[in-house]
Design an enzyme around this catalytic site. Structure first.
Site, PDB file in Angstrom:
ATOM      1  N   LYS A   1       0.819  -1.376   0.089  1.00 24.18           N
ATOM      2  CA  LYS A   1      -0.102  -0.016  -0.091  1.00 24.18           C
ATOM      3  C   LYS A   1       1.049   1.200  -0.062  1.00 24.18           C
ATOM      4  O   LYS A   1       1.697   1.475   0.919  1.00 24.18           O
ATOM      5  CB  LYS A   1      -0.821  -0.097   1.201  1.00 24.18           C
ATOM      6  CG  LYS A   1      -2.051   0.955   1.135  1.00 24.18           C
ATOM      7  CD  LYS A   1      -3.046   1.019   2.348  1.00 24.18           C
ATOM      8  CE  LYS A   1      -4.092   2.018   2.078  1.00 24.18           C
ATOM      9  NZ  LYS A   1      -3.829   3.180   1.816  1.00 24.18           N
TER      10      LYS A   1
ATOM     11  N   HIS B   1     -30.647 -11.664  23.268  1.00 20.75           N
ATOM     12  CA  HIS B   1     -32.149 -11.245  23.578  1.00 20.75           C
ATOM     13  C   HIS B   1     -32.426 -11.366  25.013  1.00 20.75           C
ATOM     14  O   HIS B   1     -32.370 -12.539  25.457  1.00 20.75           O
ATOM     15  CB  HIS B   1     -33.065 -12.086  22.905  1.00 20.75           C
ATOM     16  CG  HIS B   1     -32.887 -11.844  21.531  1.00 20.75           C
ATOM     17  ND1 HIS B   1     -33.937 -11.231  20.680  1.00 20.75           N
ATOM     18  CD2 HIS B   1     -32.108 -12.393  20.290  1.00 20.75           C
ATOM     19  CE1 HIS B   1     -33.670 -11.114  19.769  1.00 20.75           C
ATOM     20  NE2 HIS B   1     -32.710 -11.695  19.230  1.00 20.75           N
TER      21      HIS B   1
ATOM     22  N   ASP C   1     -42.620  -1.999  20.550  1.00 24.14           N
ATOM     23  CA  ASP C   1     -41.858  -2.575  19.303  1.00 24.14           C
ATOM     24  C   ASP C   1     -42.939  -1.809  18.269  1.00 24.14           C
ATOM     25  O   ASP C   1     -43.938  -2.220  18.007  1.00 24.14           O
ATOM     26  CB  ASP C   1     -41.882  -3.888  19.149  1.00 24.14           C
ATOM     27  CG  ASP C   1     -41.058  -4.121  17.825  1.00 24.14           C
ATOM     28  OD1 ASP C   1     -40.655  -3.389  17.032  1.00 24.14           O
ATOM     29  OD2 ASP C   1     -40.949  -5.509  17.441  1.00 24.14           O
TER      30      ASP C   1
END
Length: 773
Positions: free
Chosen positions: A197, A593, A611
């Site tokens: 690079k 969750h 929700d």
């Protein structure tokens, strides 16, 4: 030729074209050789593989994704023929229609059957062919087992066509650059090559109608800036051409130096006219009227050799290393204090819209927007540090500051530029008061050790200003530092096996990156996870394959993950720290969750969730409006909720409460709040779970508020394309959030209302208002 009806009859019978945006189409009358692969998020996520044959797209559904490695096999289910117009279809098939869900083009290009008798072979259940697409190249095989089931297999990375591609003739012109994405591990395989690079300006040298021009990555004409170099490039050939490469200046040790390049271009005061600017060519996009971009890189490099460019001199070829030496090259680049390496697939065309090249960085380094500066301290002249930012989702985000890497003279020179851009408008909230704000126009390249938990750079050092990149392009790159290989890959002390396994196939996100994200966001997530039962969504083989939702482990429980049996016999699991989160990532977990209640029994909720789940036809501003309406309804009752993206198409409203009442009462409370809010606009809101009643509406879902029910954790990763995050946002910033939301590549946002939330009391007055007493 068969009639339109007979070829597309099954296709038309399955669709109601007044209710779906899919094209009705007709049988094509011109011979073509297109193919398309569409990612289809329907009831089951899969990929649709379509080959143009005799005026239609002959189609297969591939549940586990298209094989990209030789010898890999996939089940391909033969489905109805589709019209050619379907090859450009992307969009949402509404619920209630056949194939309801999101369709997105994953790859497209041309295909060619192998052998003159391929039609007879196809009738017998065998088709051997070549693909040339943006993603896929090589030799493939379809073989029928028992209709409708076929097997799709990649045979090799062989040249995609038996004959040379008929190249399009066009005038040489500037085209967008092929860019590279940062990856955590140097890629390996026979199809890869590697280059150092370079630390310079990426440019295109374009000769058209006898005139040579040099363009930056933004398409700016810098021919005059490069003067002598432009004349030397012009002399390469009398033919038109377009070369991709890097303008660099090499130091006495042979290393490219961006600072020396700036001096040679007169960007700094110490202009050195004797310094030679070199052009390192690594690709050719056009030659003598032919567009070479559709060719694989291996063939483009052959065309590049037609020009008189050697390995040394002011115009030279980039040195290439083969796949076997990529990891060694990376280690050597880091030892020599170079920036890193670039890796490219020999089979890939030049496709600016796909980041198929990769860059492996020894030390994180990227561009930031200069948004302000702090006054000088002690003996420092001009200023003490620059305030940095990046653009994320159309908004400026603070990235900390950089105060080293300057000389006294460069500070004074830079201050003159800063003062011309002064403004009274802050770019964002910042934790220091004395900031002198400037208009966000300057782009600085900065090297740093890492991105901290709050998204700021640590141990940053200024490299230079970048004139070849505009501020609006500056986003934070997701992966910060590469490794030479897969051995010894650890995150937070946890060994990550198979770190390079791609778990989000459409996005290139690896298992290692998931573990890194859990480490990066861990301290933010933990207040919402620790001391409470947890449900998990695992994807051991990645998104798009089999998923496992589990609330306990029968066997093989990961280390740093703990089990607890509640008094009613419910088996639960939980984690205590970041090490536990990373252990879950090692175990293939993507989604976290938590319960809305803590131990010892999880029977008194301390979080409530609403929700907002919109139908696909609902516009995003309506979803935001519903969130503000629900917030205001709770505000009027003395309650202060928080908001986060769902990681999907909706929003979650979360309320931290004192754990006093039980689940049954709190679920009924959230239900009554939902019903009351929905009553403000019945045509747009519903609290009924039935999908047939939700068309064109926002479903205010309160059903997550029950014992054992769960919701994705704040800052939680979702097992969906793009690797989205359920990101907490402040109410002040919600209007700036787009439907695209946030992904794993972005640093976690940490709004104050989420990092310092207070638990509120649901009072008897609240209970009485809804007749629950």
């Amino acid at each position: 030729m068969a009639t339109t009806r007979s070829k597309l009859g099954k296709y038309k019978d399955k669709r109601r074209f007044g209710a779906t945006p899919e094209p009705a189409g007709k049988v094509g009358r011109k011979a073509g050789a297109s193919f398309v692969i569409q990612e289809h998020h329907a009831s089951h996520h899969h990929f649709d593989f379509r080959l143009e044959i005799d005026g239609v797209l002959v189609s297969w559904a591939v549940p586990k994704g298209i094989p990209e490695e030789p010898k890999a096999k996939r089940l391909a289910v033969h489905v109805e023929d589709h019209p050619l117009e379907y090859g450009s279809f992307e969009g949402e098939i509404p619920k209630g229609n056949y194939g309801a869900g999101t369709v997105k083009i994953w790859d497209k290009g041309e295909w060619e059957p192998e052998g003159r008798s391929w039609r007879k072979d196809f009738e017998k259940g065998k088709l051997k062919f070549f693909l040339r697409g943006t993603r896929l190249h090589g030799e493939y095989l379809l073989i029928r087992t028992e209709e409708p089931n076929w097997l799709l297999r990649k045979i090799s990375d062989a040249a995609p066509f038996e004959a040379a591609v008929e190249l399009e003739r066009e005038k040489a012109k500037f085209v967008p650059f092929q860019l590279a994405k940062v990856v955590p591990t140097v890629p390996s395989g026979s199809e890869w090559i590697h280059e150092l690079k370079l630390d310079g300006y990426r440019i295109q040298a374009v000769k058209a109608a006898g005139k040579l021009q040099i363009f930056t990555r933004n398409g700016h004409d810098w021919t005059d800036k490069f003067g002598t170099l432009a004349k030397r490039l012009d002399a390469l050939s009398t033919n038109d051409f377009a070369l991709d490469g890097e303008a660099v200046v090499f130091d006495e040790k042979g290393r490219s130096s961006f600072g020396l390049l700036q001096e040679a271009l007169g960007v700094r005061a110490r202009y050195k006219p004797g310094v030679e600017i070199c052009f390192v060519a690594f690709d050719i996009l056009h030659f003598d009227g032919l567009n070479l971009r559709p060719l694989p890189l291996s063939e483009r490099l052959t065309w590049l050799s037609k020009l008189p460019i050697g390995e040394t001199g002011s115009i030279r070829r980039s040195k290439v290393w083969t796949s076997d030496s990529g990891a060694d090259l990376f280690r050597e680049a880091c030892r020599l204090d170079l920036e890193g390496i670039i890796s490219k697939k020999l089979t890939q065309p030049y496709a600016p819209d796909m980041r198929e090249w990769t860059k492996s960085k020894c030390r994180p380094r990227q561009e930031f927007i200069v948004c302000g500066y702090l006054p000088p301290k002690s003996s420092l002249p001009a200023f003490s540090s620059l305030v940095l930012g990046t653009v994320e989702n159309g908004k400026l985000v603070a990235r900390g500051k950089v105060g080293t890497g300057f000389s006294d003279e460069s500070r004074r020179q830079l201050l003159r530029k800063l003062e011309r851009l002064r403004t009274d408008t802050p770019a964002f909230k910042f934790d220091e008061r004395n900031v002198v704000w400037i208009r966000p126009q300057l782009v600085a390249e900065v090297e740093y050790a890492e991105i901290t938990r709050d998204g700021s750079v640590r141990q940053a050092s200024f490299i230079a200003l970048r004139e070849d990149k505009s501020a609006k392009e500056v986003h934070l790159e997701g992966v910060q530092k590469a490794r030479a290989d897969s051995r010894g890959s650890t995150v937070h002390g946890i060994t990550i096996t198979h770190p390079d396994r791609v778990v989000f196939p459409g996005d290139g996100v690896t298992k290692f990156q998931v573990a890194e994200y859990f480490e990066r966001a861990g301290e933010l997530i933990l207040p919402f996870l620790t001391n409470r039962p947890l449900a998990l969504l695992r994807a051991p083989e990645g998104v798009g394959r089999q998923l496992f939702f589990q609330k306990s482990f029968d066997k093989g429980q990961p280390p740093n993950v703990y089990a607890k049996t509640l008094s009613d016999g419910t088996e639960t699991i939980f984690v205590k720290d970041v090490k536990g989160l990373v252990s879950l990532a090692q175990f293939g977990v993507l989604e976290l969750h938590p319960w809305g209640a803590a131990y010892p029994e999880g029977d008194k909720p301390d979080f409530l969730i609403w929700d907002l789940d919109p139908d696909s036809s609902v516009e995003w501003p309506e979803v935001m409006g519903a969130a503000f309406l629900l917030r205001d309804f709770l505000h009027a009752r003395g309650l202060e909720p928080m908001v986060k993206t769902s990681g999907g198409k909706g929003l979650h409203i979360q309320l931290a409460i004192r754990p006093f009442y039980g689940w049954d009462l709190m679920k009924e409370f959230t239900k009554q709040v939902s019903i009351a809010v929905a009553a403000f606009n019945p045509p747009k809101f519903t609290t009924v779970i039935s999908k047939s009643r939700r068309k064109g509406k926002i479903f205010i879902d309160y059903l997550r508020n029950g014992r054992g029910a769960t919701c994705i954790a704040p800052w939680g990763l979702r097992a969906r394309p793009r690797a989205p995050i359920s990101m907490p946002v402040s109410w002040d910033d919600l209007h700036q959030v787009t439907p695209a939301g946030f992904t794993i590549d972005e640093p976690p946002q940490a709004p104050a209302e989420w990092t310092a939330f207070k638990r509120q009391r649901i009072t008897k007055a609240h209970i009485k208002e809804f007749g629950l007493a």
